[in-house]
Scaffold this active site. Structure first.
Site, PDB file in Angstrom:
ATOM      1  N   SER B 189       0.793  -1.222   0.000  1.00 29.88           N
ATOM      2  CA  SER B 189       0.000   0.000   0.000  1.00 29.88           C
ATOM      3  C   SER B 189       0.828   1.277   0.000  1.00 29.88           C
ATOM      4  O   SER B 189       0.364   2.316  -0.456  1.00 29.88           O
ATOM      5  CB  SER B 189      -0.952  -0.001   1.192  1.00 29.88           C
ATOM      6  N   HIS B 217      -5.402  -3.916  -2.121  1.00 26.50           N
ATOM      7  CA  HIS B 217      -5.046  -2.890  -3.110  1.00 26.50           C
ATOM      8  C   HIS B 217      -4.868  -3.503  -4.500  1.00 26.50           C
ATOM      9  O   HIS B 217      -4.092  -2.987  -5.307  1.00 26.50           O
ATOM     10  CB  HIS B 217      -3.772  -2.152  -2.683  1.00 26.50           C
ATOM     11  N   LYS B 248     -12.454  -0.716  -0.977  1.00 24.13           N
ATOM     12  CA  LYS B 248     -11.594   0.065  -1.868  1.00 24.13           C
ATOM     13  C   LYS B 248     -12.183   0.035  -3.286  1.00 24.13           C
ATOM     14  O   LYS B 248     -13.169   0.725  -3.548  1.00 24.13           O
ATOM     15  CB  LYS B 248     -10.156  -0.455  -1.790  1.00 24.13           C
TER      16      LYS B 248
END
Lengths: 84, 414
Positions: B189, B217, B248
């Site tokens: 990240s 991610h 996300k």
């Protein structure tokens, strides 16, 4: 093994285990390892295991504090407490 | 009792955080999440329209009309809350539907939803490993993994970031353990680099180890069809545990999951404490997430646009003379090395209408301060053109354009 040899052995391990390739930071016996951001508390476990194996000792978790592991000098002092 | 003495001790602690320069303040956003947002900062100030370069809204689905519509429908047909944990009376048919969709998308055997990926990571290790096992983690894994490992009785070890030789040495060292688990993020990240999953799987096979990957991610956009880092590295079906988030790219609301080998997922259902002792994601979010899965399974249009935006933004920054971390993910760190410099530049960027955040120790290693920029499929070319104008203006002011690590540190220190 005297203190000088012990310190060299620990210092060599710290460099090998924690410095990334190309990291040219100079580490001495009094360099702050944890508060200096070289070793984090997450990665500290391998150092503890190395000391226990190398010196045939058992370091209780309560004694393996970030303060006790902060410099090679303090690490060797800690190891000496547990060597019979 | 909260005595004056007690209060004072906490005031002192908070002051200490302020003095270290790491006191965090929230910025209030007066709009749905998107490429352009209205921000109130500091609290009480009038709102300002800025381009958002720091959201994990990779696919731009956080406020997508079809996702919002599906969420409304979920609210209507399955209600607002469950008022129960999963195994009492908190599981609806749609929870299982979403788990099956995720299993299919991630190429695994089974999936279990968690309230968040933080919870998935907090619960998974303790559920599947014992004191006879060992966890060997990349040193840059996410904080939630570190916390989860701390809750687990298995032995712990770490390897230097993405250093396969070091990992191999650790695997050799721990051959006496019952089970070994290699633990890594798919996309890291802070640096935005990808784990070498092909090499990791090879080592796992050689030394009989399981592989755990946090794909928070990555899920939805890394790999040709967005399945994740394992798709990108050609090891679909070889990862034993994947944890990922719905917070996300996959709609951005909340929720996470453990996905992987059937038996491991089942053990999480039996033992993982965040699953057992808290409610799961609300029906409204499940409906939104089902729509997200539907949208990204039909077409790769959004991840393709994100990829184009990433290539374009990386080129803009490099051409302007910024020192960036090379890579291919939509996390693009602009390296500034000095914490104060990173903060000052972020403040100036905000004044120019660009919302990006400075990161420094202890979030990243000392001397590695940076501004982390993140791309979204919601960004249009004109957003990025405007952003680079601001970056260039501010970069000139601080004289960092065309300068590398050594020169920036010489000017500003670490």
């Amino acid at each position: 093994m005297d203190d000088k040899e012990m310190k060299k052995m620990v210092l060599d391990y710290v460099k090998r285990e924690y410095l990334e390739e190309g990291d040219d930071r100079e580490i001495t016996e009094s360099t702050p390892l944890i508060s200096g951001g070289i070793v984090d508390s997450f990665s500290m476990v391998s150092l503890k295991r190395f000391l226990e194996k190398k010196f045939s000792i058992a370091i209780p978790d309560a004694d393996a504090s970030p303060e006790a592991f902060d410099t090679v000098n303090s690490i060797v002092a800690l190891v000496n407490r547990f060597i019979k | 009792m909260f005595s004056d003495k007690c209060r004072q001790s906490y005031i002192n602690e908070l002051n200490g955080i302020k003095q270290q320069g790491i006191f965090k303040q929230e910025r209030f956003i007066h709009a749905p999440q998107g490429a352009e947002i209205e921000v109130e900062f500091p609290a009480g100030a009038s709102t300002k329209k800025v381009i958002n370069m720091c959201a994990n809204n990779y696919l731009g689905l956080s406020s997508h009309p079809e996702v919002v519509k599906a969420a409304h429908e979920g609210l209507d047909v399955r209600g607002y809350g469950m008022s129960s944990v999963r195994f009492i009376c908190g599981t609806q048919d749609i929870h299982r539907q979403l788990e099956n969709k995720l299993t299919e998308f991630l190429g695994t055997e089974d999936t279990l939803l968690f309230p968040s990926c933080m919870d998935a990571n907090a619960g998974v290790f303790e559920a599947v490993l014992t004191d006879q096992d060992v966890m060997i983690a990349d040193r840059l894994v996410h904080a939630s993994i570190v916390d989860g490992m701390r809750l687990c009785k298995a032995a712990q070890d770490t390897y230097k970031h993405s250093d396969m030789e070091h990992l191999e040495a650790k695997l050799q060292e721990h051959q006496d353990k019952r089970n070994r688990m290699i633990i890594t993020d798919g996309v890291f990240s802070m640096d935005g680099d990808l784990a070498k999953l092909d090499k990791i799987v090879e080592l796992a096979e050689k030394y009989d180890a399981m592989v755990f990957v946090d794909e928070s991610h990555a899920s939805g956009f890394i790999g040709k069809t967005g399945r994740g880092t394992h798709e990108h590295c050609g090891v679909l079906g070889h990862i034993d545990i994947i944890t990922t988030t719905l917070g996300k790219a996959l709609g951005g609301a909340s929720g996470g999951c453990v996905s992987g080998r059937r038996e491991l997922v089942e053990l999480c259902r039996q033992r993982a404490r965040p699953y057992l002792f808290s409610n799961t994601v609300a029906p409204v979010i499940v409906y939104g997430a089902l729509k997200v899965m539907d949208l990204i399974s039909k077409t790769t249009e959004r991840r393709d646009k994100l990829e184009q935006n990433t290539i374009y933004w990386r080129k803009l920054l490099k051409d302007a003379g910024f020192d960036i971390k090379e890579g291919e993910s939509p996390i693009v760190p602009v390296m500034l090395y000095n914490a104060k410099l990173a903060q000052d530049i972020a403040t100036d960027l905000y004044a120019e209408g660009i919302y990006a955040i400075g990161f420094f120790f202890p979030v990243v290693p000392k001397g590695q301060a940076r501004i982390r920029t993140q791309l979204s499929a919601a960004h249009e070319k004109h957003h990025l053109d405007k952003a680079i104008e601001a970056f260039t203006k501010v970069g000139k002011k601080y004289n960092v354009l065309g300068k590398g690590k050594k020169e920036i540190i010489e000017m500003y220190g670490m």
